[in-house]
Design a protein around this motif. Structure first.
Motif, PDB file in Angstrom:
ATOM      1  N   THR A 119      -4.987   7.350   7.019  1.00  0.00           N
ATOM      2  CA  THR A 119      -5.891   6.414   6.342  1.00  0.00           C
ATOM      3  C   THR A 119      -5.945   5.104   7.115  1.00  0.00           C
ATOM      4  O   THR A 119      -4.927   4.651   7.660  1.00  0.00           O
ATOM      5  N   ILE A 140      -6.932   1.004   6.637  1.00  0.00           N
ATOM      6  CA  ILE A 140      -7.162  -0.039   5.638  1.00  0.00           C
ATOM      7  C   ILE A 140      -7.497  -1.341   6.358  1.00  0.00           C
ATOM      8  O   ILE A 140      -6.792  -1.749   7.296  1.00  0.00           O
ATOM      9  N   ARG A 186     -10.693   1.096   2.344  1.00  0.00           N
ATOM     10  CA  ARG A 186      -9.798   2.167   2.797  1.00  0.00           C
ATOM     11  C   ARG A 186     -10.658   3.360   3.184  1.00  0.00           C
ATOM     12  O   ARG A 186     -11.607   3.728   2.499  1.00  0.00           O
ATOM     13  N   TYR A 201      -5.886   6.985  -3.120  1.00  0.00           N
ATOM     14  CA  TYR A 201      -5.115   5.883  -2.550  1.00  0.00           C
ATOM     15  C   TYR A 201      -4.413   5.190  -3.710  1.00  0.00           C
ATOM     16  O   TYR A 201      -4.961   5.089  -4.816  1.00  0.00           O
ATOM     17  N   CYS A 202      -3.203   4.672  -3.460  1.00  0.00           N
ATOM     18  CA  CYS A 202      -2.446   3.985  -4.502  1.00  0.00           C
ATOM     19  C   CYS A 202      -1.722   2.792  -3.898  1.00  0.00           C
ATOM     20  O   CYS A 202      -1.074   2.914  -2.843  1.00  0.00           O
ATOM     21  N   ASP A 203      -1.828   1.630  -4.544  1.00  0.00           N
ATOM     22  CA  ASP A 203      -1.072   0.461  -4.097  1.00  0.00           C
ATOM     23  C   ASP A 203      -0.603  -0.342  -5.298  1.00  0.00           C
ATOM     24  O   ASP A 203      -0.908  -0.017  -6.453  1.00  0.00           O
ATOM     25  N   HIS A 242      -9.729  12.935  -2.534  1.00  0.00           N
ATOM     26  CA  HIS A 242      -8.771  12.104  -1.815  1.00  0.00           C
ATOM     27  C   HIS A 242      -8.551  10.810  -2.592  1.00  0.00           C
ATOM     28  O   HIS A 242      -9.427  10.356  -3.339  1.00  0.00           O
ATOM     29  N   PRO A 264      -1.045   5.294   0.858  1.00  0.00           N
ATOM     30  CA  PRO A 264      -2.403   5.147   1.393  1.00  0.00           C
ATOM     31  C   PRO A 264      -3.155   6.462   1.542  1.00  0.00           C
ATOM     32  O   PRO A 264      -4.381   6.463   1.577  1.00  0.00           O
ATOM     33  N   THR A 265      -2.415   7.579   1.628  1.00  0.00           N
ATOM     34  CA  THR A 265      -3.051   8.885   1.746  1.00  0.00           C
ATOM     35  C   THR A 265      -2.522   9.785   0.632  1.00  0.00           C
ATOM     36  O   THR A 265      -1.316  10.015   0.539  1.00  0.00           O
ATOM     37  N   THR A 324     -10.544   7.365   4.599  1.00  0.00           N
ATOM     38  CA  THR A 324      -9.809   8.593   4.843  1.00  0.00           C
ATOM     39  C   THR A 324     -10.177   9.133   6.223  1.00  0.00           C
ATOM     40  O   THR A 324     -11.357   9.396   6.502  1.00  0.00           O
ATOM     41  N   PRO A 336       0.849  -1.203   0.000  1.00  0.00           N
ATOM     42  CA  PRO A 336       0.000   0.000   0.000  1.00  0.00           C
ATOM     43  C   PRO A 336       0.877   1.242   0.000  1.00  0.00           C
ATOM     44  O   PRO A 336       0.958   1.976   0.983  1.00  0.00           O
TER      45      PRO A 336
END
Length: 297
Positions: free
Chosen positions: A186, A188, A179, A158-160, A156, A138-139, A181, A135
């Motif tokens: 963040t 999860i 996930r 998120y990237c993984d 807002h 995450p923010t 915010t 992850p």
């Protein structure tokens, strides 16, 4: 990448007013590709795709699978056909130019993702370490500037990234993920049911700089089945959650915006449920080409 392997890079974002949502997933060795499964999973790069989904008005879906000759990559960028992702050291720029299915229209424009921090830790999802989840952001903040359709918003995000050495359905039966915010960072929740019946339940809170902190798992909270009768559940502090908006509803997969209480805060989690037993059914795989065409050129 080993034969039978896969990797994907995932971004999701929701506008600050909650009216719009977006998901972008870049696949090498597309885990949901019927063509990859039918090929015997010999060549992951020959089954690559960028999936772009718009939620809200207008709602659109695009995922064209492409052959290895349409893939170009290096340490900071990945291009699959006419779309690309590039990392400049502080943010991710995604340029998309995709045709939707089953009814053709176009999704074209630029998406920028600015992480507040990068997570240093990768997590194994199975006991053998054949499936890995990072992850990494995450923010984050997201800026969407599309020309087709004409659409501008911020929100807002998120990237993984995930990668693995064998098919998902070989190792897992199902999972749920969400996930949320928070006012600061963040949360999860990732609950995985493995093929052997064991579980991997991750409950994590990430500081804005990406530092992960385990938290006590919230109480299981039931959710109604989807239109396809897909079972799903989540967790919340008080064992209660509700569906605010349905983003995606497929025979084996759902994505929704929920209301719940996590880490003592009222939040709106982005939630997904995946049933790999359903995905593996031959009839479901025969349906997928209508939403996931393959470019043979």
């Amino acid at each position: 990448m080993p034969r039978g392997g896969y990797a994907w890079w995932y971004v999701d974002g929701v506008s600050d007013d909650g009216r719009h949502g977006l998901t972008v997933i870049a696949f090498l060795g597309s885990v949901f590709s019927p063509y990859y499964a039918w090929s015997g999973r010999r060549d992951p790069l020959d089954h690559s795709a960028i999936n772009v989904v718009l939620y809200g008005a207008p709602a659109r879906w695009a995922m064209t699978e492409r052959r290895r000759r349409s893939v170009a990559r290096d340490a900071t960028s990945l291009a699959i056909g006419p779309s690309s992702l590039a990392w400049d050291g502080s943010g991710l720029t995604i340029r998309v130019n995709e045709v939707t299915a089953p009814l053709p229209s176009r999704i074209a424009g630029t998406i920028r993702v600015r992480p507040e921090g990068i997570t240093p830790e990768c997590f194994a999802l199975d006991a053998e370490g054949r499936h890995r989840w990072w992850p990494m952001a995450p923010t984050a903040r997201i800026e969407v500037a599309l020309d087709r359709p004409a659409l501008r918003w911020q929100g807002h995000a998120y990237c993984d990234t995930n990668d693995g050495d064998v098919a998902l359905e070989d190792s897992f039966r199902s999972w749920t993920w969400s996930r949320s915010t928070l006012r600061r960072g963040t949360a999860i929740l990732y609950d995985v049911l493995r093929r052997d019946g064991s579980r991997q339940d991750l409950s994590l809170r990430f500081d804005p700089d990406g530092t992960p902190r385990p938290i006590d798992p919230p109480v299981p909270a039931p959710l109604p089945r989807t239109r396809w009768r897909l079972p799903r559940a989540t967790r919340s502090d008080d064992g209660a959650a509700a569906v605010i908006r349905r983003f995606e509803d497929a025979p084996f997969y759902s994505r929704s915006l929920l209301s719940a209480r996590i880490c003592g805060e009222a939040v709106q989690p982005v939630h997904e449920a995946l049933c790999l037993d359903r995905f593996s059914h031959p009839l479901v795989r025969l349906m997928l080409p209508f939403r996931m065409p393959r470019a043979f050129g």
